[in-house]
Scaffold this motif. Sequence first.
Motif, PDB file in Angstrom:
ATOM      1  N   HIS A   1      35.900   3.273  32.447  1.00  0.00           N
ATOM      2  CA  HIS A   1      35.126   3.756  33.600  1.00  0.00           C
ATOM      3  C   HIS A   1      34.885   2.630  34.599  1.00  0.00           C
ATOM      4  CE1 HIS A   1      32.065   5.697  36.046  1.00  0.00           C
ATOM      5  NE2 HIS A   1      31.274   4.663  35.837  1.00  0.00           N
ATOM      6  N   TRP A   2      34.590   1.435  34.097  1.00  0.00           N
ATOM      7  CA  TRP A   2      34.216   0.325  34.971  1.00  0.00           C
ATOM      8  C   TRP A   2      35.438  -0.385  35.521  1.00  0.00           C
ATOM      9  CZ3 TRP A   2      29.553   1.249  36.209  1.00  0.00           C
ATOM     10  CH2 TRP A   2      28.643   1.746  35.272  1.00  0.00           C
ATOM     11  N   SER A   3      35.339  -0.817  36.761  1.00  0.00           N
ATOM     12  CA  SER A   3      36.420  -1.546  37.423  1.00  0.00           C
ATOM     13  C   SER A   3      36.693  -2.877  36.730  1.00  0.00           C
ATOM     14  CB  SER A   3      36.034  -1.803  38.883  1.00  0.00           C
ATOM     15  OG  SER A   3      36.926  -2.713  39.501  1.00  0.00           O
ATOM     16  N   ARG A   4      37.931  -3.298  36.796  1.00  0.00           N
ATOM     17  CA  ARG A   4      38.305  -4.619  36.278  1.00  0.00           C
ATOM     18  C   ARG A   4      37.599  -5.734  37.038  1.00  0.00           C
ATOM     19  NH1 ARG A   4      44.509  -5.127  36.897  1.00  0.00           N
ATOM     20  NH2 ARG A   4      44.115  -7.186  36.047  1.00  0.00           N
ATOM     21  N   TYR A   5      37.079  -5.439  38.246  1.00  0.00           N
ATOM     22  CA  TYR A   5      36.331  -6.444  38.998  1.00  0.00           C
ATOM     23  C   TYR A   5      34.958  -6.699  38.378  1.00  0.00           C
ATOM     24  CZ  TYR A   5      39.694  -5.971  42.895  1.00  0.00           C
ATOM     25  OH  TYR A   5      40.820  -5.955  43.685  1.00  0.00           O
ATOM     26  N   VAL A   6      34.427  -5.727  37.633  1.00  0.00           N
ATOM     27  CA  VAL A   6      33.165  -5.921  36.921  1.00  0.00           C
ATOM     28  C   VAL A   6      33.394  -6.852  35.745  1.00  0.00           C
ATOM     29  CG1 VAL A   6      31.350  -4.784  35.575  1.00  0.00           C
ATOM     30  CG2 VAL A   6      32.281  -3.678  37.628  1.00  0.00           C
ATOM     31  N   ILE A   7      34.348  -6.493  34.905  1.00  0.00           N
ATOM     32  CA  ILE A   7      34.818  -7.348  33.817  1.00  0.00           C
ATOM     33  C   ILE A   7      36.160  -6.803  33.361  1.00  0.00           C
ATOM     34  CG2 ILE A   7      33.718  -6.081  31.916  1.00  0.00           C
ATOM     35  CD1 ILE A   7      33.013  -8.969  30.776  1.00  0.00           C
ATOM     36  N   ASP A   8      37.062  -7.686  33.024  1.00  0.00           N
ATOM     37  CA  ASP A   8      38.421  -7.277  32.681  1.00  0.00           C
ATOM     38  C   ASP A   8      38.516  -7.023  31.182  1.00  0.00           C
ATOM     39  OD1 ASP A   8      41.173  -7.001  32.250  1.00  0.00           O
ATOM     40  OD2 ASP A   8      41.652  -8.333  33.922  1.00  0.00           O
ATOM     41  N   LEU A   9      38.689  -5.767  30.822  1.00  0.00           N
ATOM     42  CA  LEU A   9      38.735  -5.376  29.411  1.00  0.00           C
ATOM     43  C   LEU A   9      39.984  -5.888  28.713  1.00  0.00           C
ATOM     44  CD1 LEU A   9      37.601  -1.660  29.830  1.00  0.00           C
ATOM     45  CD2 LEU A   9      36.189  -3.646  29.261  1.00  0.00           C
ATOM     46  N   ASN A  10      40.972  -6.332  29.478  1.00  0.00           N
ATOM     47  CA  ASN A  10      42.217  -6.808  28.880  1.00  0.00           C
ATOM     48  C   ASN A  10      42.319  -8.330  28.893  1.00  0.00           C
ATOM     49  OD1 ASN A  10      44.592  -6.096  27.513  1.00  0.00           O
ATOM     50  ND2 ASN A  10      45.822  -6.250  29.371  1.00  0.00           N
ATOM     51  N   ARG A  11      41.153  -8.985  28.956  1.00  0.00           N
ATOM     52  CA  ARG A  11      41.082 -10.439  28.827  1.00  0.00           C
ATOM     53  C   ARG A  11      40.218 -10.783  27.616  1.00  0.00           C
ATOM     54  NH1 ARG A  11      44.386  -9.517  32.017  1.00  0.00           N
ATOM     55  NH2 ARG A  11      44.741 -10.439  34.073  1.00  0.00           N
ATOM     56  N   PRO A  12      40.496 -11.891  26.935  1.00  0.00           N
ATOM     57  CA  PRO A  12      39.690 -12.264  25.772  1.00  0.00           C
ATOM     58  C   PRO A  12      38.288 -12.681  26.178  1.00  0.00           C
ATOM     59  CG  PRO A  12      41.295 -13.979  26.280  1.00  0.00           C
ATOM     60  CD  PRO A  12      41.618 -12.826  27.176  1.00  0.00           C
ATOM     61  N   ALA A  13      37.351 -12.526  25.259  1.00  0.00           N
ATOM     62  CA  ALA A  13      35.951 -12.821  25.545  1.00  0.00           C
ATOM     63  C   ALA A  13      35.731 -14.288  25.893  1.00  0.00           C
ATOM     64  CB  ALA A  13      35.084 -12.416  24.356  1.00  0.00           C
ATOM     65  N   ASP A  14      36.598 -15.174  25.424  1.00  0.00           N
ATOM     66  CA  ASP A  14      36.446 -16.594  25.740  1.00  0.00           C
ATOM     67  C   ASP A  14      37.165 -16.982  27.033  1.00  0.00           C
ATOM     68  OD1 ASP A  14      39.122 -16.565  25.026  1.00  0.00           O
ATOM     69  OD2 ASP A  14      38.919 -17.978  23.369  1.00  0.00           O
ATOM     70  N   ASN A  15      37.774 -15.996  27.718  1.00  0.00           N
ATOM     71  CA  ASN A  15      38.426 -16.199  29.007  1.00  0.00           C
ATOM     72  C   ASN A  15      39.652 -17.113  28.927  1.00  0.00           C
ATOM     73  OD1 ASN A  15      38.648 -15.570  31.751  1.00  0.00           O
ATOM     74  ND2 ASN A  15      37.515 -17.398  32.389  1.00  0.00           N
TER      75      ASN A  15
END
Length: 270
Positions: A63-77
């Motif tokens: 539902h949320w935009s990738r600009y909010v947070i990218d679900l396909n990136r690891p939590a440690d960035n």
Amino acid sequence: MDFAFEAGTLPLLISMPHAGTGIPADIAATMTPAALRKADTDWHLRELYGFARELGASTLAAHWSRYVIDLNRPADNANLYPGQDTTGLCPLDTFAREPLYQPGRAPDEGEVRRRLALYWQPYHDQLRAELDRLLHVHGRVVLWEAHSIASVVLRFFEGKLPDLNFGSADGASCDPALTERVTGIAQEDGHYTIAINGRFKGGHITRTYGRPDAGVHALQLEMCQSTYMNESADDPAPFGYRPDLAGQVQPLLRRMLAAAAGWAGKGGTA
């Protein structure tokens, strides 16, 4: 609602982590007009894969935009493509390098942690839960990572991308026989150019959840948006869905997904 989810009957889960367009009001208030255009969305994927319910696949769409947070990136960035330019967990600019935030209003470390808990974790919890359910029922499952992108993004690659870009983390996220089965169908179709583990090898979800030894075979498909929509903000109907184009690629998508589910259902031997 953090995502749209439908449980299916096949050993197949279609994940769409970049299909979301929602931006919470408190975050939107810190953003630029470029951010609010949400140009880098994987537009219309739920509509493009609208046949999935009839097919019997499970679907999970953000539902949320990738600009909010990218679900396909690891939590440690961590950078998924070391040495190459890419956007991060909480991106600061668009693919065209336009700032996403007003001066001095980019998220700090505490805000990133907050977004991880509120917007990133629920999607991953649902993804894991559905994979576990399908594994319990079928013994193995295919995770199909559905993505799309403008066919020309000079920041990341030169020239035009192939129409269909398959990624299996260089063969680590799924049995090579599955990749061969699916890409063979695309090659036989002959209407679209393809690449296998080229510029797109699969993101965090493909690399993390794809565990062939545990029965989960993950394959990412990054489609050029020119195959099913108006991909440019300069088009008369910017980012508009094109049923005429989508109707040409959907039968191929359906054949590939049905083959993937059949492969998993037959124990990965067919």
